[in-house]
Design an enzyme around this catalytic site. Structure first.
Site, short mmCIF file in Angstrom:
data_model
loop_
_atom_site.label_atom_id
_atom_site.label_comp_id
_atom_site.label_asym_id
_atom_site.label_seq_id
_atom_site.Cartn_x
_atom_site.Cartn_y
_atom_site.Cartn_z
N HIS A 138 0.85 -1.19 0.00
CA HIS A 138 0.00 0.00 0.00
C HIS A 138 0.89 1.23 0.00
CE1 HIS A 138 -3.17 2.81 0.89
NE2 HIS A 138 -4.03 1.84 0.68
N ASP A 185 -7.63 -5.55 1.01
CA ASP A 185 -8.21 -6.53 0.09
C ASP A 185 -7.81 -7.97 0.41
OD1 ASP A 185 -9.59 -4.67 -1.45
OD2 ASP A 185 -7.80 -4.16 -2.58
N1 CMC Z 1 3.84 -7.89 -4.20
C1 CMC Z 1 5.16 -7.87 -4.47
N2 CMC Z 1 5.89 -6.77 -4.57
C2 CMC Z 1 5.25 -5.60 -4.37
C3 CMC Z 1 3.89 -5.54 -4.05
C4 CMC Z 1 3.19 -6.74 -3.98
N3 CMC Z 1 1.88 -6.75 -3.72
N4 CMC Z 1 3.54 -4.25 -3.91
C5 CMC Z 1 4.64 -3.52 -4.12
N5 CMC Z 1 5.67 -4.34 -4.40
C6 CMC Z 1 7.06 -3.95 -4.69
C7 CMC Z 1 7.17 -3.54 -6.15
O1 CMC Z 1 7.49 -4.63 -6.98
C8 CMC Z 1 8.28 -2.51 -6.08
O2 CMC Z 1 9.50 -3.19 -5.96
P1 CMC Z 1 10.83 -2.60 -6.66
O3 CMC Z 1 11.09 -1.29 -5.95
O4 CMC Z 1 11.84 -3.65 -6.35
O5 CMC Z 1 10.51 -2.44 -8.11
C9 CMC Z 1 8.01 -1.80 -4.76
O6 CMC Z 1 7.35 -2.76 -3.94
C10 CMC Z 1 7.14 -0.57 -4.89
O7 CMC Z 1 5.93 -0.98 -5.55
P2 CMC Z 1 5.02 -0.01 -6.38
O8 CMC Z 1 4.09 -0.82 -7.22
O9 CMC Z 1 5.84 1.04 -7.05
O10 CMC Z 1 4.23 0.69 -5.18
P3 CMC Z 1 3.01 1.67 -5.35
O11 CMC Z 1 2.95 2.45 -4.11
O12 CMC Z 1 3.08 2.38 -6.65
O13 CMC Z 1 1.74 0.67 -5.47
C11 CMC Z 1 0.08 -0.89 -4.86
C12 CMC Z 1 0.91 0.31 -4.42
C13 CMC Z 1 -1.03 -1.12 -3.86
C14 CMC Z 1 -0.55 -0.60 -6.22
C15 CMC Z 1 1.01 -2.11 -4.95
O14 CMC Z 1 1.49 -2.43 -3.66
C16 CMC Z 1 0.32 -3.32 -5.58
O15 CMC Z 1 0.29 -3.42 -6.81
N6 CMC Z 1 -0.25 -4.25 -4.76
C17 CMC Z 1 -0.96 -5.38 -5.29
C18 CMC Z 1 -2.36 -4.99 -5.69
C19 CMC Z 1 -3.22 -4.70 -4.50
O16 CMC Z 1 -3.31 -5.46 -3.55
N7 CMC Z 1 -3.96 -3.58 -4.59
C20 CMC Z 1 -4.88 -3.15 -3.51
C21 CMC Z 1 -4.36 -1.90 -2.88
S1 CMC Z 1 -5.12 -1.52 -1.29
C22 CMC Z 1 -6.77 -1.23 -1.55
C23 CMC Z 1 -7.16 -0.42 -2.70
O17 CMC Z 1 -6.53 0.56 -3.07
O18 CMC Z 1 -8.17 -0.76 -3.27
#
Ligand code: CMC
Length: 396
Positions: free
Chosen positions: A273, A327
């Site tokens: 998150h 989620d």
């Molecule tokens: N599994 C594995 N690695 C992850 C995950 C994950 N769920 N989330 C982030 N990372 C890693 C990502 O690969 C990246 O690594 P690196 O720096 O080595 O490239 C680092 O953490 C930063 O990730 P990001 O995608 O740039 O982070 P963000 O803040 O842009 O995205 C997020 C946040 C929620 C979209 C992301 O954590 C994600 O895609 N999670 C999985 C989908 C999910 O569960 N979404 C629901 C979010 S909460 C409720 C809602 O909003 O509805």
């Protein structure tokens, strides 16, 4: 393409700094929801989430979020009565929904039907407090009815009418499953709605505020937010979590799954998150609600898989501040309540309408249209080329 997604980009000509995903960039001031992502704390209008989930109802929470204060007993009774009176949707909306493909995703059906309300209540008197109140009541009342209606319509049935003797959450479960729910199940569902009602400037709420800032009608505001919530990086993740748990299949396979996910840079759904570096406080409460459901109605075998994933992820993803989000456990609760998987995100939307409308009101209170800038990276000025002189476009 090829750029670091998270690093700041400095534009020499304008001096502008671009931060991808607007991470850490305030886009508004807001008094609705406070998140402490390091301590894992969340409060609605100052009231801790744990207290809201323990003592409030979804409609009371909605009132608090939108009007800023807890209602008096009489104000709450009036609001509940108004919402109850407006639960029905026009036969025209139901007929329109009958034309939707049964194979379509319920979020698309919800986005279209929410937008269609603007056709019926098209007056844009957003300065009129009565118009604002009526729009809030209609949206809070009708969105669950439309979600349940599409579920029955796609099964080839006629939607069933809301039941006036049932409270908000019990009535939704009744319209969806055609059975009056157990009171504990209805209360747990209501608490799920409280937990999902608001979460500051997430993508769908930002979308709602951008739309609101044009002074369009609240039905367009909600429709744009529903479309944004649907994506798998946002609300759509709750649906994907169960698919992932089923793919893993057994707690013993959690470690290998995580190893492979990390090696292939596959996202673990329901984890991570932007705001939290610890376990999402909503996930903590949702996990306890899942356990309450299982104690009363029987266990879901995927719960052991989920716990194994959380356990194994603690050493692999925890050091990067990646923990279960809202989620991760919600789908297990919804499944036990008899809610089909592709309705998990529409259920999220039923609840989040409260937050979107709170932000709609707040935006209108100090409105300036959102119109950010960009850093242009395209071609410099070029001379026109006549068709016969053009080389074939590459990559077309
Ligand atoms: N599994 C594995 N690695 C992850 C995950 C994950 N769920 N989330 C982030 N990372 C890693 C990502 O690969 C990246 O690594 P690196 O720096 O080595 O490239 C680092 O953490 C930063 O990730 P990001 O995608 O740039 O982070 P963000 O803040 O842009 O995205 C997020 C946040 C929620 C979209 C992301 O954590 C994600 O895609 N999670 C999985 C989908 C999910 O569960 N979404 C629901 C979010 S909460 C409720 C809602 O909003 O509805």
């Amino acid at each position: 393409m090829g750029q670091d997604r998270s690093a700041d980009i400095h534009h020499e000509r304008s001096g502008i700094v671009f931060r991808p995903g607007l991470e850490g960039v305030p886009v508004t001031q807001s008094a609705i929801c406070d998140i402490d992502g390091l301590q894992g704390r969340l409060a609605y209008r100052g009231y801790p989430l744990e207290e809201m989930a323990a003592h409030s109802t979804f409609l009371e929470t909605t009132y608090l979020l939108i009007w800023g204060e807890l209602p008096s007993p009489q104000e709450l009774r009036d609001f509940e009565a108004e919402v109850q009176m407006h639960r029905r949707v026009s036969f025209r909306v139901r007929d329109m929904m009958k034309c939707f493909p049964a194979t379509g995703h319920p979020m698309d059906a919800l986005q279209s039907s929410a937008a269609s309300l603007g056709l019926f209540y098209s007056r844009r008197a957003i300065d009129d407090p009565q118009y604002v109140y009526d729009a809030v009541v209609r949206l809070i009342a009708k969105i669950p009815t439309m979600v349940a209606a599409f579920q029955l319509i796609r099964k080839g049935q006629d939607p069933i009418q809301p039941r006036d003797d049932l409270a908000y959450s019990a009535n939704f479960l009744y319209m969806l499953t055609e059975r009056e729910p157990d009171p504990l199940a209805a209360r747990i569902f209501d608490r799920c709605l409280i937990l999902h009602a608001e979460h500051s400037l997430n993508a769908s709420t930002f979308s709602a505020r951008v739309t609101a800032s044009t002074l369009t009608d609240p039905y367009a505001v909600v429709a744009s937010a529903v479309g944004t919530l649907a994506g798998p990086l946002h609300g759509g993740a709750n649906e994907d979590v169960l698919a992932m748990l089923e793919e893993i299949g057994h707690p013993d396979r959690a470690a290998a799954f995580l190893e492979e996910a990390m090696a292939t840079k596959r996202k673990v759904m329901g984890f991570g998150h932007r705001e939290y570096r610890v376990k999402d406080p909503r996930a903590v409460i949702l996990q306890s609600l899942a356990e309450e459901m299982f104690a009363r109605f029987g266990k879901d075998e995927m719960y052991d898989v989920a716990r194994a994933v959380e356990h194994e992820a603690a050493t692999r993803l925890g050091p990067k501040g990646i923990y279960p989000n809202v989620d991760f456990y919600s789908g297990l609760v919804y499944r036990k309540l008899g809610i089909p998987r592709d309705l998990f995100t529409p259920v999220f939307a039923i609840s989040r309408v409260a937050g979107w409308l709170a932000h709609w009101r707040e935006q209108l209170g100090a409105n300036r249209i959102f119109r950010p800038s960009q850093i242009y990276t395209g071609a410099k000025a070029r001379s026109w080329i006549h068709g016969e002189d053009r080389a074939p476009a590459t990559g077309a």
